[in-house]
Design a protein around this motif. Structure first.
Motif, PDB file in Angstrom:
ATOM      1  N   PHE A 179       0.941  -1.095  -0.105  1.00 52.83           N
ATOM      2  CA  PHE A 179       0.065  -0.045   0.297  1.00 52.83           C
ATOM      3  C   PHE A 179       0.632   1.181  -0.088  1.00 52.83           C
ATOM      4  CE2 PHE A 179      -3.930  -2.283   1.980  1.00 52.83           C
ATOM      5  CZ  PHE A 179      -4.340  -2.591   0.808  1.00 52.83           C
ATOM      6  N   SER A 180       1.921   1.140   0.621  1.00 53.86           N
ATOM      7  CA  SER A 180       2.791   2.547   0.794  1.00 53.86           C
ATOM      8  C   SER A 180       3.501   2.595  -0.386  1.00 53.86           C
ATOM      9  CB  SER A 180       3.890   2.262   1.853  1.00 53.86           C
ATOM     10  OG  SER A 180       3.470   1.804   3.242  1.00 53.86           O
ATOM     11  N   ALA A 181       3.834   1.556  -0.985  1.00 57.71           N
ATOM     12  CA  ALA A 181       4.451   1.828  -2.523  1.00 57.71           C
ATOM     13  C   ALA A 181       3.311   2.217  -3.738  1.00 57.71           C
ATOM     14  CB  ALA A 181       5.276   0.482  -3.023  1.00 57.71           C
ATOM     15  N   LEU A 182       2.012   1.774  -3.486  1.00 62.04           N
ATOM     16  CA  LEU A 182       1.031   1.863  -4.392  1.00 62.04           C
ATOM     17  C   LEU A 182       0.681   3.377  -4.369  1.00 62.04           C
ATOM     18  CD1 LEU A 182      -0.870   0.414  -6.554  1.00 62.04           C
ATOM     19  CD2 LEU A 182      -2.426   0.494  -4.486  1.00 62.04           C
ATOM     20  N   GLY A 183       0.808   4.292  -3.424  1.00 62.69           N
ATOM     21  CA  GLY A 183       0.279   5.459  -3.256  1.00 62.69           C
ATOM     22  C   GLY A 183      -1.209   5.575  -3.340  1.00 62.69           C
ATOM     23  N   SER A 184      -1.515   6.617  -4.233  1.00 59.08           N
ATOM     24  CA  SER A 184      -2.811   6.997  -4.562  1.00 59.08           C
ATOM     25  C   SER A 184      -3.566   6.251  -5.830  1.00 59.08           C
ATOM     26  CB  SER A 184      -3.123   8.468  -4.783  1.00 59.08           C
ATOM     27  OG  SER A 184      -2.182   8.848  -6.094  1.00 59.08           O
ATOM     28  N   THR A 185      -2.651   5.260  -6.299  1.00 58.05           N
ATOM     29  CA  THR A 185      -3.097   4.673  -7.338  1.00 58.05           C
ATOM     30  C   THR A 185      -4.372   3.742  -7.161  1.00 58.05           C
ATOM     31  OG1 THR A 185      -0.892   4.287  -8.481  1.00 58.05           O
ATOM     32  CG2 THR A 185      -2.329   2.692  -9.166  1.00 58.05           C
ATOM     33  N   ASN A 186      -5.426   3.792  -7.907  1.00 56.35           N
ATOM     34  CA  ASN A 186      -6.647   3.083  -7.713  1.00 56.35           C
ATOM     35  C   ASN A 186      -7.320   3.498  -6.497  1.00 56.35           C
ATOM     36  OD1 ASN A 186      -6.367   1.697 -10.140  1.00 56.35           O
ATOM     37  ND2 ASN A 186      -5.253   0.029  -9.324  1.00 56.35           N
ATOM     38  N   GLY A 187      -7.089   4.641  -6.142  1.00 54.91           N
ATOM     39  CA  GLY A 187      -7.792   5.172  -4.749  1.00 54.91           C
ATOM     40  C   GLY A 187      -9.289   5.222  -4.819  1.00 54.91           C
ATOM     41  N   GLY A 188      -9.868   4.527  -3.859  1.00 57.56           N
ATOM     42  CA  GLY A 188     -11.349   4.630  -3.823  1.00 57.56           C
ATOM     43  C   GLY A 188     -11.965   3.336  -4.478  1.00 57.56           C
ATOM     44  N   ARG A 189     -11.114   2.633  -5.125  1.00 56.02           N
ATOM     45  CA  ARG A 189     -11.493   1.320  -6.172  1.00 56.02           C
ATOM     46  C   ARG A 189     -11.625   0.208  -5.274  1.00 56.02           C
ATOM     47  NH1 ARG A 189     -12.092   2.561 -11.778  1.00 56.02           N
ATOM     48  NH2 ARG A 189     -11.386   4.626 -12.337  1.00 56.02           N
ATOM     49  N   PHE A 190     -10.890   0.073  -4.092  1.00 54.32           N
ATOM     50  CA  PHE A 190     -10.708  -1.320  -3.357  1.00 54.32           C
ATOM     51  C   PHE A 190     -11.187  -0.919  -1.847  1.00 54.32           C
ATOM     52  CE2 PHE A 190      -6.770   0.593  -3.882  1.00 54.32           C
ATOM     53  CZ  PHE A 190      -6.079   0.195  -2.540  1.00 54.32           C
TER      54      PHE A 190
END
Length: 304
Positions: A179-190
């Motif tokens: 999650f830390s590496a993912l950042g805001s990618t796909n935010g709100g979609r999971f």
């Protein structure tokens, strides 16, 4: 022509000199350990001073001090570090980093490296919490209990040192790291608060099967279950033959010693729903989990 050859010769000598310097300096630049082989002689000293008189959670969880056998003093002598295992983690996961830290600080048994002594750098006293591989990601009360025990452990550790001593936390959570590496990618979609999946992955296309006495190829994510179930069945069969208990519930094993026995998939993604999906990364990711089974490595990991 002669001038060109002269320039080329000087340039070649310069390249050779730079390469020599780089190769000769690189081991020491990487770490004080240089090219010495890494070894581990772990020991874990129970911190019985943190007891049920401090917190009733001490009856459920424990605190340990890692020490490299015959290499560093058994008593605390440096700066405290607290390893906090992640979901289904173990205090023993700290051994690789704690052992490396000890063997880099002490160039020989009990003898600090001059590189550190000259800069007045203290060794690390690496403590580790043991949560008995509880599944904190699946149960909020468990997570709260672990957090409370960690707070008591920090207070206890700091009581062993002079006032104003700072403590460095060291954590391990495969999902949190992603999650830390993912950042805001796909935010709100999971749902970040739900159960992370998958745990593992396997071949899902061009899978050989036999149906009605005929060979054929199939594809689909449902191929994973029978493939991995077969791997586990083979492992359990060998364990039972060797007089050892079968694996049982797999997640504690997979998210500790078993993770290194899987082929970590670090490239690719799963595009869909008008997005690029999630990218595969080192360790756990929501595309391939912890990786694909490596039967030979899994045999070793289960003690065969």
């Amino acid at each position: 022509m002669a001038r060109s050859l002269y320039v080329l010769g000087v340039f070649s000598l310069a390249v050779v000199y730079v390469a020599y310097q780089a190769l000769s300096d690189s081991p020491e630049e990487l770490s004080p350990q240089g090219c010495r082989m890494s070894r581990m002689l772990p020991s874990y000293i129970l911190q019985s001073g943190l007891s049920v008189s401090d917190t009733p959670l001490a009856a459920r969880y424990s605190l340990w001090l890692y020490r490299e056998v015959a290499w560093e003093p058994t008593q605390p002598v440096g700066r405290p570090v607290l390893f906090i295992p992640g979901n289904a983690g173990s205090s023993h996961q700290v051994r690789s980093i704690a052992s490396s830290a000890a063997r880099q600080f002490y160039s020989t048994p009990y003898d600090p490296s001059p590189d550190f002594s000259a800069r007045a750098i203290s060794p690390l006293d690496v403590y580790a919490l043991e949560f008995n591989e509880d599944f904190s990601a699946l149960h909020a009360p468990t997570l709260r209990a672990q957090s409370a025990h960690a707070a008591h452990a920090i207070n206890y550790i700091l009581s062993l040192y002079p006032p104003n001593t700072s403590l460095a936390p060291l954590g391990a959570s495969t999902v949190s790291a992603y999650f830390s590496a993912l950042g805001s990618t796909n935010g709100g979609r999971f749902n970040r608060g739900g159960r992370a999946f998958p745990d593992i992955s396997a071949q899902g296309d061009n899978v050989d099967i036999v149906f009605q006495q005929e060979f054929g190829l199939v594809g689909g994510t449902s191929c994973l279950s029978p493939i991995f179930a077969s791997v586990v069945s083979l492992l359990n069969g060998e364990l039972i033959t060797a007089g050892k208990p079968p694996l049982g519930f797999l997640n504690p094993f997979l998210y500790s010693t078993g993770a290194s026995a899987l082929n970590d998939v670090t490239t690719g993604s799963n595009p869909g729903c008008s997005t690029n999906g999630f990218p595969a990364r080192a360790r756990w990711d929501p595309v391939t989990g912890l990786g694909t089974p490596n039967f030979a490595a899994l045999r070793t990991a289960v003690g065969l």
